[in-house]
Design a protein around this motif. Structure first.
Motif, PDB file in Angstrom:
ATOM      1  N   UNK A 137       2.386 -18.798 -25.185  1.00  0.00           N
ATOM      2  CA  UNK A 137       2.541 -20.145 -25.044  1.00  0.00           C
ATOM      3  C   UNK A 137       3.389 -21.058 -24.042  1.00  0.00           C
ATOM      4  N   UNK A 138       3.770 -19.861 -23.398  1.00  0.00           N
ATOM      5  CA  UNK A 138       4.826 -20.399 -22.521  1.00  0.00           C
ATOM      6  C   UNK A 138       3.799 -20.824 -21.693  1.00  0.00           C
ATOM      7  N   UNK A 139       2.911 -19.927 -21.522  1.00  0.00           N
ATOM      8  CA  UNK A 139       2.134 -19.857 -20.247  1.00  0.00           C
ATOM      9  C   UNK A 139       1.066 -21.128 -20.734  1.00  0.00           C
ATOM     10  N   UNK A 140       0.481 -21.352 -22.104  1.00  0.00           N
ATOM     11  CA  UNK A 140      -0.092 -22.417 -22.127  1.00  0.00           C
ATOM     12  C   UNK A 140       0.641 -23.692 -21.673  1.00  0.00           C
ATOM     13  N   UNK A 141       1.772 -23.625 -22.142  1.00  0.00           N
ATOM     14  CA  UNK A 141       2.176 -24.710 -21.917  1.00  0.00           C
ATOM     15  C   UNK A 141       2.114 -25.483 -20.271  1.00  0.00           C
ATOM     16  N   UNK A 142       2.311 -24.415 -19.299  1.00  0.00           N
ATOM     17  CA  UNK A 142       1.888 -24.428 -18.409  1.00  0.00           C
ATOM     18  C   UNK A 142       0.399 -24.895 -17.938  1.00  0.00           C
ATOM     19  N   UNK A 143       0.036 -24.849 -18.336  1.00  0.00           N
ATOM     20  CA  UNK A 143      -1.409 -24.647 -18.917  1.00  0.00           C
ATOM     21  C   UNK A 143      -2.540 -24.110 -18.519  1.00  0.00           C
ATOM     22  N   UNK A 144      -1.849 -22.669 -17.901  1.00  0.00           N
ATOM     23  CA  UNK A 144      -2.791 -21.517 -17.419  1.00  0.00           C
ATOM     24  C   UNK A 144      -3.835 -20.591 -19.035  1.00  0.00           C
ATOM     25  N   UNK A 145      -4.341 -19.704 -18.571  1.00  0.00           N
ATOM     26  CA  UNK A 145      -4.922 -19.214 -19.662  1.00  0.00           C
ATOM     27  C   UNK A 145      -4.423 -17.686 -19.527  1.00  0.00           C
TER      28      UNK A 145
ATOM     29  N   UNK B 255       0.830  -1.395  -0.412  1.00  0.00           N
ATOM     30  CA  UNK B 255       0.026  -0.002   0.863  1.00  0.00           C
ATOM     31  C   UNK B 255       1.190   1.323  -0.039  1.00  0.00           C
ATOM     32  N   UNK B 256       0.618   2.050  -0.647  1.00  0.00           N
ATOM     33  CA  UNK B 256       1.264   3.506  -0.992  1.00  0.00           C
ATOM     34  C   UNK B 256       2.135   3.319  -2.258  1.00  0.00           C
ATOM     35  N   UNK B 257       2.170   2.433  -2.985  1.00  0.00           N
ATOM     36  CA  UNK B 257       3.309   2.605  -4.328  1.00  0.00           C
ATOM     37  C   UNK B 257       3.153   3.143  -4.986  1.00  0.00           C
ATOM     38  N   UNK B 258       3.492   4.231  -5.253  1.00  0.00           N
ATOM     39  CA  UNK B 258       2.956   5.425  -6.430  1.00  0.00           C
ATOM     40  C   UNK B 258       2.569   4.789  -7.588  1.00  0.00           C
ATOM     41  N   UNK B 259       1.327   5.292  -7.903  1.00  0.00           N
ATOM     42  CA  UNK B 259       0.104   5.098  -9.228  1.00  0.00           C
ATOM     43  C   UNK B 259       0.932   5.216 -10.486  1.00  0.00           C
ATOM     44  N   UNK B 260       1.709   5.964 -10.782  1.00  0.00           N
ATOM     45  CA  UNK B 260       2.987   6.040 -11.455  1.00  0.00           C
ATOM     46  C   UNK B 260       3.593   4.102 -12.142  1.00  0.00           C
ATOM     47  N   UNK B 261       3.603   4.309 -10.758  1.00  0.00           N
ATOM     48  CA  UNK B 261       4.964   2.634 -11.008  1.00  0.00           C
ATOM     49  C   UNK B 261       3.733   1.559 -11.005  1.00  0.00           C
ATOM     50  N   UNK B 262       2.622   1.377 -11.105  1.00  0.00           N
ATOM     51  CA  UNK B 262       1.636   0.800 -11.105  1.00  0.00           C
ATOM     52  C   UNK B 262       0.731   0.332 -12.365  1.00  0.00           C
ATOM     53  N   UNK B 263       1.412   1.865 -13.265  1.00  0.00           N
ATOM     54  CA  UNK B 263       0.590   1.711 -14.253  1.00  0.00           C
ATOM     55  C   UNK B 263       2.317   1.079 -15.266  1.00  0.00           C
ATOM     56  N   UNK B 264       3.205   1.361 -15.154  1.00  0.00           N
ATOM     57  CA  UNK B 264       4.282   1.230 -15.887  1.00  0.00           C
ATOM     58  C   UNK B 264       4.335  -0.165 -15.953  1.00  0.00           C
ATOM     59  N   UNK B 265       4.113  -0.997 -14.665  1.00  0.00           N
ATOM     60  CA  UNK B 265       4.414  -2.372 -14.400  1.00  0.00           C
ATOM     61  C   UNK B 265       2.646  -3.037 -15.108  1.00  0.00           C
ATOM     62  N   UNK B 266       2.120  -2.303 -15.196  1.00  0.00           N
ATOM     63  CA  UNK B 266       0.504  -3.153 -15.280  1.00  0.00           C
ATOM     64  C   UNK B 266       0.418  -3.241 -17.380  1.00  0.00           C
ATOM     65  N   UNK B 267       1.528  -1.946 -17.730  1.00  0.00           N
ATOM     66  CA  UNK B 267       1.324  -1.760 -19.356  1.00  0.00           C
ATOM     67  C   UNK B 267       2.696  -2.823 -19.686  1.00  0.00           C
ATOM     68  N   UNK B 268       3.496  -3.251 -18.913  1.00  0.00           N
ATOM     69  CA  UNK B 268       4.351  -3.806 -19.222  1.00  0.00           C
ATOM     70  C   UNK B 268       4.322  -5.519 -19.382  1.00  0.00           C
ATOM     71  N   UNK B 269       3.692  -5.872 -18.491  1.00  0.00           N
ATOM     72  CA  UNK B 269       2.701  -6.911 -17.900  1.00  0.00           C
ATOM     73  C   UNK B 269       1.898  -7.157 -19.049  1.00  0.00           C
ATOM     74  N   UNK B 270       0.474  -5.958 -19.463  1.00  0.00           N
ATOM     75  CA  UNK B 270      -0.351  -6.232 -20.545  1.00  0.00           C
ATOM     76  C   UNK B 270       1.044  -6.637 -21.758  1.00  0.00           C
ATOM     77  N   UNK B 271       1.573  -6.428 -21.468  1.00  0.00           N
ATOM     78  CA  UNK B 271       2.291  -5.739 -23.299  1.00  0.00           C
ATOM     79  C   UNK B 271       2.757  -7.441 -23.684  1.00  0.00           C
ATOM     80  N   UNK B 272       3.543  -8.100 -22.147  1.00  0.00           N
ATOM     81  CA  UNK B 272       3.432  -8.906 -22.502  1.00  0.00           C
ATOM     82  C   UNK B 272       3.113 -10.135 -22.224  1.00  0.00           C
ATOM     83  N   UNK B 273       2.074  -9.938 -22.050  1.00  0.00           N
ATOM     84  CA  UNK B 273       0.631 -10.927 -22.227  1.00  0.00           C
ATOM     85  C   UNK B 273      -0.232 -10.833 -23.610  1.00  0.00           C
ATOM     86  N   UNK B 274       0.891  -9.989 -24.518  1.00  0.00           N
ATOM     87  CA  UNK B 274       0.242  -9.659 -26.348  1.00  0.00           C
ATOM     88  C   UNK B 274       1.179 -10.569 -26.670  1.00  0.00           C
ATOM     89  N   UNK B 275       2.224 -11.053 -26.293  1.00  0.00           N
ATOM     90  CA  UNK B 275       3.632 -11.661 -27.080  1.00  0.00           C
ATOM     91  C   UNK B 275       3.090 -13.070 -26.924  1.00  0.00           C
TER      92      UNK B 275
END
Length: 324
Positions: free
Chosen positions: A284-292, A259-279
């Motif tokens: 394919x690697x997550x699908x190999x683990x059985x996840x969606x 709690x208290x982590x700056x919103x801009x840091x959260x936005x940066x992380x969320x965008x990076x994760x969102x971009x990764x989940x478009x790759x």
């Protein structure tokens, strides 16, 4: 006169510098390695997914994301370490159903998970899988139930710790089938599998990534998945709900921060994760683990965690279990 004029100009420049309201440029986040707290042992399903995403985040943000396995207490040791860290984005927490379950299962936690963390991003959703030792006689869920009822108290099940979805899936199964089984908690499912393979412990309702790996390797036998319908990556494995109507335990993986982590840091992380989940490679690697893969905004992920916390509170009360 020229010297006096020059000195005056220099002095004015110094004064303007002293009274300037323009702040110094802030370093872009992240400018040093980020530590990611994982509540379970290396080699387990959480660890596998965390390392896939840590590499993806390192590639996109230019700093190393270091996976730290802080095992024990159903993931609560890792949660406490993250919650007590500085809220600067350099200590994160891997979030899974155990965090939602622990809120009601553990009666003396030193933190309030919903109050003391902020949601960052969702990674994926997954099911658990019931797998048994190859030495165990049952070949189907119904045969398992019949054997269990004929041998009350003689079957033991492993979990990756008190309060995990692995634990609570089994407890829900016990209540709904009236099976009498003994719980044997471990500090992660990877540690439990040698005992399951050797039949010291007969079964586990493990997260799909590691359960699937062991089943594919022929080390254990898969009987069913805990999703309400068959899971897309393992369509030949029946849903337990086909035998036990209404049985369901679907999990989620994501990231939260203190709690208290700056919103801009959260936005940066969320965008990076969102971009990764478009790759396609990451998907394919997550699908190999059985996840969606399941990207969400911080607000959407926060609602999911809140809803899951309430759902598992009802299951904990229904199963009548608690940990002091």
């Amino acid at each position: 006169m020229l010297r006096i004029l020059r000195n005056g100009v220099f002095g004015l420049a110094v004064l303007l510098g002293l009274f300037s309201t323009t702040p110094p440029a802030a370093a872009a986040y992240p400018d040093r390695p980020v530590h990611w707290m994982i509540g379970f042992a290396a080699g387990g399903p959480v660890d596998i997914v965390a390392r896939i995403m840590a590499q993806a985040l390192s590639d996109r943000l230019g700093q190393q994301f270091i996976v730290e396995n802080r095992t024990g207490s159903g993931g609560n040791i890792a949660a406490a370490a993250a919650i007590n860290a500085a809220p600067d984005g350099y200590t994160l927490l891997f979030v899974a159903p155990n965090n939602a379950i622990s809120t009601s299962l553990y009666k003396k936690l030193p933190f309030d998970f919903l109050r003391d963390t902020v949601p960052v991003a969702s990674i994926m959703q997954l099911t658990n899988m019931l797998v048994v030792s190859n030495a165990f006689p049952a070949k189907t869920v119904q045969e398992f139930i019949d054997y269990c009822k004929a041998n009350p108290g003689k079957i033991s099940y492993a979990s990756s710790g008190n309060g995990t979805s692995v634990h609570m899936s089994a407890e829900l199964f016990k209540v709904m089938t009236k099976c009498d089984m003994i719980h044997v908690p471990y500090r992660g499912s990877a540690i439990a599998f040698p005992d399951i393979i050797s039949n010291k412990v007969q079964l586990i309702f493990d997260n799909l990534p590691s359960a699937l790996e062991q089943a594919k390797g022929g080390n254990v036998r898969a009987l069913g998945v805990t999703s309400p319908q068959r899971w897309p990556s393992v369509p030949d494995v029946p849903a337990i709900a086909e035998t036990v109507p209404g049985f369901e335990s679907v999990g989620f993986y994501g990231i939260s921060a203190p709690k208290g982590t700056p919103s801009e840091v959260i936005e940066t992380l969320n965008k990076a994760i969102g971009d990764a989940l478009k790759d396609p490679k990451v998907i394919a690697r997550l699908a190999e683990t059985g996840g969606i893969h399941k990207p969400m905004t911080p607000a959407e992920f926060g609602k999911l965690v809140t809803d899951e916390t309430e759902k598992w509170r009802k299951v904990v009360e229904f199963a009548g279990v608690s940990v002091d």
